[in-house]
Design a protein around this motif. Structure first.
Motif, PDB file in Angstrom:
ATOM      1  N   THR A 215       0.820  -1.212   0.000  1.00  0.00           N
ATOM      2  CA  THR A 215       0.000   0.000   0.000  1.00  0.00           C
ATOM      3  C   THR A 215       0.854   1.262   0.000  1.00  0.00           C
ATOM      4  OG1 THR A 215      -1.744  -1.172   1.207  1.00  0.00           O
ATOM      5  CG2 THR A 215      -1.820   1.229   1.232  1.00  0.00           C
ATOM      6  N   GLU A 216       1.968   1.230   0.684  1.00  0.00           N
ATOM      7  CA  GLU A 216       2.831   2.416   0.756  1.00  0.00           C
ATOM      8  C   GLU A 216       3.379   2.792  -0.618  1.00  0.00           C
ATOM      9  OE1 GLU A 216       6.952   3.954   2.953  1.00  0.00           O
ATOM     10  OE2 GLU A 216       6.047   2.039   3.511  1.00  0.00           O
ATOM     11  N   GLU A 219       0.547   4.164  -2.900  1.00  0.00           N
ATOM     12  CA  GLU A 219       0.222   5.565  -2.643  1.00  0.00           C
ATOM     13  C   GLU A 219       1.323   6.487  -3.137  1.00  0.00           C
ATOM     14  OE1 GLU A 219      -2.661   6.720  -1.724  1.00  0.00           O
ATOM     15  OE2 GLU A 219      -3.326   4.629  -1.756  1.00  0.00           O
ATOM     16  N   ARG A 222       0.705   6.887  -6.775  1.00  0.00           N
ATOM     17  CA  ARG A 222      -0.466   7.730  -7.025  1.00  0.00           C
ATOM     18  C   ARG A 222      -0.150   9.205  -6.834  1.00  0.00           C
ATOM     19  NH1 ARG A 222      -4.876   3.747  -4.051  1.00  0.00           N
ATOM     20  NH2 ARG A 222      -5.515   2.642  -5.953  1.00  0.00           N
ATOM     21  N   SER A 223       0.789   9.515  -5.976  1.00  0.00           N
ATOM     22  CA  SER A 223       1.135  10.916  -5.714  1.00  0.00           C
ATOM     23  C   SER A 223       1.903  11.551  -6.871  1.00  0.00           C
ATOM     24  CB  SER A 223       1.961  11.015  -4.433  1.00  0.00           C
ATOM     25  OG  SER A 223       3.252  10.456  -4.613  1.00  0.00           O
TER      26      SER A 223
END
Length: 279
Positions: A215-216, A219, A222-223
């Motif tokens: 998940t890290e 994300e 996605r940033s």
């Protein structure tokens, strides 16, 4: 000799074929098959990262694809080999009265890796572009695949007013379908400006990479979406990224930024951009 009928139209076209094969010898990946027919070939193989990764640049000397043209490319990456394929510039599909075709067939054996990282595809208004890609992965084969499509030539004020672009993409692992996609965009269609379509963006990009991330890292990826409208989805065994952009360079930069983050995590090697991308 029988004369041609007065209304017969002769349309010159190219049928080009390229067959590439790679195998592992000790700690080195080497090209073992390189056959071409017509105007489609590869330049000298390169080892920018050392002998494990064999890099080839696929070149289409005419510089563009016109009505009636057909490009057939097949790639076979044998057990434990690693091939990275890219292109020296954009593929241009010209306006035409008849369709033009591209077929890509890929086989990646167990333990092998293929990176398919071409530069963008530009589809001129009134082009009739039809592309099909089939990728067969065996065992724990790894794939990093991207595609950038630009409709029309926004910098010249050209919208994709007529013609069509269609593509088919199938990815299988040991015969089981991982990804099945069909696209068809017709020039002037409402989908080009619809918020449930391209929303006025003339460029879109797709990235597909085998494996799963935490998940890290998801994300963090996605940033990155700054100058594009993009996002990622983690499916079982396959990571999918999409974006819409106002120009191809922005979409390509986004893909490269994702590749820089994802390659170490999923392929175990730092990202080393091919020099051809800077020319």
């Amino acid at each position: 000799m029988t004369a041609a009928a007065p209304d017969t139209v002769f349309t010159p076209s190219w049928h080009a074929e390229l067959e590439l094969g790679y195998a592992r010898f000790g700690d080195s990946t080497r090209p073992v098959q390189r056959r071409h027919k017509g105007p489609l070939r590869v330049q000298k193989h390169l080892y920018a990262e050392g002998p494990q990764v064999c890099q080839h640049i696929i070149v289409h000397p005419p510089g563009g694809i016109a009505g009636g043209d057909r490009l057939d490319v097949s790639v076979n990456v044998a057990t434990d080999a690693w091939a990275q394929l890219t292109s020296p510039g954009a593929a241009k599909w010209y306006r035409a009265a008849t369709p033009a075709y591209q077929q890509l067939d890929v086989t990646v054996a167990a333990g092998a890796t293929l990176e398919w990282l071409p530069q963008e595809t530009i589809v001129f208004s009134a082009a009739q572009a039809e592309l099909a890609t089939r990728i067969d992965l065996q065992g724990n084969a790894r794939l990093f695949f991207w595609d950038v499509v630009a409709l029309g030539r926004p910098a010249s004020g050209e919208r994709f007013a007529c013609g069509h672009f269609q593509s088919r993409l199938d990815i299988r692992r040991d015969g089981q379908l991982l990804w099945h996609e069909r696209q068809r965009i017709v020039g002037g269609d409402g989908l080009l400006d619809s918020p449930i379509g391209l929303d006025g963006s003339p460029v879109w990009a797709t990235l597909l990479v085998t494996g799963e991330i935490d998940t890290e890292l998801l994300e963090q990826c996605r940033s990155l979406a700054g100058d594009v409208r993009g996002d990622l989805t983690q499916l079982p065994g396959l990571l999918v990224a999409r974006c819409l952009a106002s120009e191809a360079l922005l979409a390509r930069n986004w893909l490269i930024a994702l590749w820089t983050l994802l390659r170490p995590a999923l392929l175990g090697r730092a990202a080393v951009p091919p020099r051809i991308w800077n020319t």
